[in-house]
Each structure stands twice: as structure tokens, then as C-alpha cells.
Motif scaffolding. Structure first.
Motif, PDB file in Angstrom:
ATOM      1  N   ILE A   3      20.011  52.052  59.231  1.00 21.14           N
ATOM      2  CA  ILE A   3      19.174  51.095  58.516  1.00 21.14           C
ATOM      3  C   ILE A   3      19.299  49.741  59.207  1.00 21.14           C
ATOM      4  O   ILE A   3      20.288  49.474  59.888  1.00 21.14           O
ATOM      5  CB  ILE A   3      19.534  50.961  57.020  1.00 21.14           C
ATOM      6  N   GLY A   4      18.281  48.916  59.033  1.00 21.13           N
ATOM      7  CA  GLY A   4      18.314  47.574  59.597  1.00 21.13           C
ATOM      8  C   GLY A   4      17.721  46.599  58.604  1.00 21.13           C
ATOM      9  O   GLY A   4      16.889  46.969  57.773  1.00 21.13           O
ATOM     10  N   GLN A   5      18.162  45.335  58.710  1.00 21.67           N
ATOM     11  CA  GLN A   5      17.600  44.315  57.835  1.00 21.67           C
ATOM     12  C   GLN A   5      17.061  43.168  58.681  1.00 21.67           C
ATOM     13  O   GLN A   5      17.554  42.913  59.787  1.00 21.67           O
ATOM     14  CB  GLN A   5      18.628  43.835  56.808  1.00 21.67           C
ATOM     15  N   ALA A  14      14.117  44.016  61.489  1.00 26.56           N
ATOM     16  CA  ALA A  14      14.738  45.143  60.781  1.00 26.56           C
ATOM     17  C   ALA A  14      14.670  46.411  61.642  1.00 26.56           C
ATOM     18  O   ALA A  14      15.635  47.175  61.728  1.00 26.56           O
ATOM     19  CB  ALA A  14      14.051  45.364  59.436  1.00 26.56           C
ATOM     20  N   ILE A  15      13.522  46.625  62.291  1.00 25.68           N
ATOM     21  CA  ILE A  15      13.369  47.809  63.159  1.00 25.68           C
ATOM     22  C   ILE A  15      14.314  47.706  64.350  1.00 25.68           C
ATOM     23  O   ILE A  15      15.047  48.651  64.678  1.00 25.68           O
ATOM     24  CB  ILE A  15      11.908  47.938  63.640  1.00 25.68           C
ATOM     25  N   LEU A  16      14.297  46.528  65.011  1.00 24.78           N
ATOM     26  CA  LEU A  16      15.171  46.337  66.173  1.00 24.78           C
ATOM     27  C   LEU A  16      16.630  46.488  65.775  1.00 24.78           C
ATOM     28  O   LEU A  16      17.430  47.106  66.500  1.00 24.78           O
ATOM     29  CB  LEU A  16      14.931  44.951  66.790  1.00 24.78           C
ATOM     30  N   ARG A  61       8.015  50.997  69.467  1.00 20.58           N
ATOM     31  CA  ARG A  61       8.103  51.690  70.759  1.00 20.58           C
ATOM     32  C   ARG A  61       9.553  51.690  71.282  1.00 20.58           C
ATOM     33  O   ARG A  61      10.041  52.723  71.782  1.00 20.58           O
ATOM     34  CB  ARG A  61       7.192  51.008  71.782  1.00 20.58           C
ATOM     35  N   LEU A  62      10.233  50.560  71.143  1.00 23.08           N
ATOM     36  CA  LEU A  62      11.633  50.487  71.586  1.00 23.08           C
ATOM     37  C   LEU A  62      12.509  51.433  70.768  1.00 23.08           C
ATOM     38  O   LEU A  62      13.406  52.101  71.313  1.00 23.08           O
ATOM     39  CB  LEU A  62      12.147  49.048  71.461  1.00 23.08           C
ATOM     40  N   ALA A  63      12.248  51.505  69.461  1.00 30.58           N
ATOM     41  CA  ALA A  63      13.017  52.419  68.611  1.00 30.58           C
ATOM     42  C   ALA A  63      12.758  53.866  69.039  1.00 30.58           C
ATOM     43  O   ALA A  63      13.694  54.676  69.123  1.00 30.58           O
ATOM     44  CB  ALA A  63      12.640  52.208  67.140  1.00 30.58           C
ATOM     45  N   VAL A  99      13.886  45.582  54.970  1.00 30.73           N
ATOM     46  CA  VAL A  99      14.872  46.633  55.219  1.00 30.73           C
ATOM     47  C   VAL A  99      14.113  47.859  55.703  1.00 30.73           C
ATOM     48  O   VAL A  99      13.066  48.214  55.147  1.00 30.73           O
ATOM     49  CB  VAL A  99      15.695  46.966  53.953  1.00 30.73           C
ATOM     50  N   VAL A 100      14.639  48.462  56.755  1.00 32.23           N
ATOM     51  CA  VAL A 100      13.991  49.627  57.370  1.00 32.23           C
ATOM     52  C   VAL A 100      15.038  50.717  57.558  1.00 32.23           C
ATOM     53  O   VAL A 100      16.189  50.428  57.891  1.00 32.23           O
ATOM     54  CB  VAL A 100      13.394  49.211  58.740  1.00 32.23           C
ATOM     55  N   SER A 101      14.641  51.956  57.335  1.00 33.77           N
ATOM     56  CA  SER A 101      15.507  53.067  57.739  1.00 33.77           C
ATOM     57  C   SER A 101      14.798  53.872  58.818  1.00 33.77           C
ATOM     58  O   SER A 101      13.564  53.891  58.890  1.00 33.77           O
ATOM     59  CB  SER A 101      15.880  53.949  56.551  1.00 33.77           C
TER      60      SER A 101
END
Ligand code: MG
Length: 166
Positions: A3-5, A47-49, A82-84, A151-153
Motif C-alpha cells: 500500500i502507499g499513501q 501513493a502509487i509511486l 507505468r512505473l508500477a 491511499v492505494v493498494s
């Protein structure tokens, strides 16, 4: 699952387009920024990065780089996705919160949700948009700034070869 915030805040200025979550809202002020200033997409991008271990928006898209002047922030989100993917991950869901006294977000939440879902390439049901005022407190409460939290998972990437053209 990672997860990212993300967090972002931008000053509001008269005469700037009010772009939030990739949607232009009818409002007399808009977020200042080197790009289009969209704090919601900037928070989402971070959050994604963050979830993918890929740094932050300032490293990836420095505001000293003339390439990003006036850029639609959707470009940053697309690049973060794209990076993810290159790191083996796809976005599973996004939970977004806008902190703003004005404009009122309720009439625009559905449009923002749809726009973000399309950007991420996921169903709308996996994107949630919340809005809060700050009860008149501080610069956000005074209508001088607008902020956003994301917030992203992530889940293992669906495509075995994220580098392949599609
Ligand atoms: Mg920003």
C-alpha cells in the motif's frame, strides 16, 4: 499486498482553472502549480509511486523541468501506473480524500471517480472519493488552499509483460 499513501496541498489563486481529480470544476479560483496544479492527482501519483517503491512525484517530475510546465497531471498518474507495472504491480484500489472548504465536491464526486478509474484502468467500484471541509480552520478552511490525501493498494500485475505495447 503493498500500500502507499500520498498527500498534496496547493494554494488557490483567482483565475486559475479548478482542476481536481482530472475534472475541471466550475469555481472562480484554482490550484496554483507548475503543472495544472491538481492536488488530488498529485497525491494519487505519490501513493502509487510509494506503494511500488518508486520514489515521489518531485523526483520523477521536478517542477524545475520546463517539460512539465502546464502539464495535465493525468500524465503523471499514467507514468506512475507505468512505473508500477514495470516493477510488477497493478493498482488494485484507490481511496481519495479532498480537503477543501469550497468548491463543494458532492456534485462532482462521480465525475472524479470515473475519471480516476479510467486513468488507473480499474472499475469505478475500486475508486472512492471522499470530501471534507476543515470547519473553517486554517488556510484550507479560509479557502486559500486545497489539499488531498490518497491511499492505494497494489496487486501483482495482470500483464506478464508490462513493457509490451497495447
Ligand atoms: Mg502538487
Amino acid at each position: 499486498m503493498p500500500i502507499g499513501q500520498g498527500f498534496d496541498i496547493h494554494r488557490l489563486a483567482a483565475g486559475r482553472p479548478c482542476i481536481l481529480g482530472g475534472v475541471t470544476l466550475p469555481f472562480e479560483k484554482g490550484p496554483l502549480g507548475h503543472s495544472d496544479g491538481d492536488p488530488l492527482l498529485h497525491a494519487l501519483c505519490d501513493a502509487i509511486l510509494g506503494a511500488a517503491g518508486q520514489g515521489d512525484i518531485g523526483e520523477r517530475f521536478p517542477d524545475t523541468d520546463p517539460r512539465w510546465h502546464g502539464t495535465a497531471s493525468a500524465v503523471f498518474v499514467t507514468e506512475a501506473v507505468r512505473l508500477a507495472a514495470a516493477a510488477g504491480w497493478s493498482v488494485e484500489n484507490a481511496d481519495l480524500t479532498v480537503l477543501a472548504e469550497r468548491p463543494k465536491l458532492a456534485p462532482h464526486k462521480a465525475a472524479i471517480r470515473g475519471t480516476v478509474a479510467r486513468l488507473l484502468g480499474i472499475p469505478e467500484g475500486r475508486v472512492n472519493v471522499k470530501a471534507k471541509t476543515l470547519e473553517g480552520l486554517g488556510p484550507i478552511g479560509a479557502g486559500e488552499a486545497i489539499a488531498a490525501l490518497a491511499v492505494v493498494s497494489l496487486a501483482p500485475a495482470r500483464s506478464p509483460d508490462p513493457a509490451s505495447p497495447h
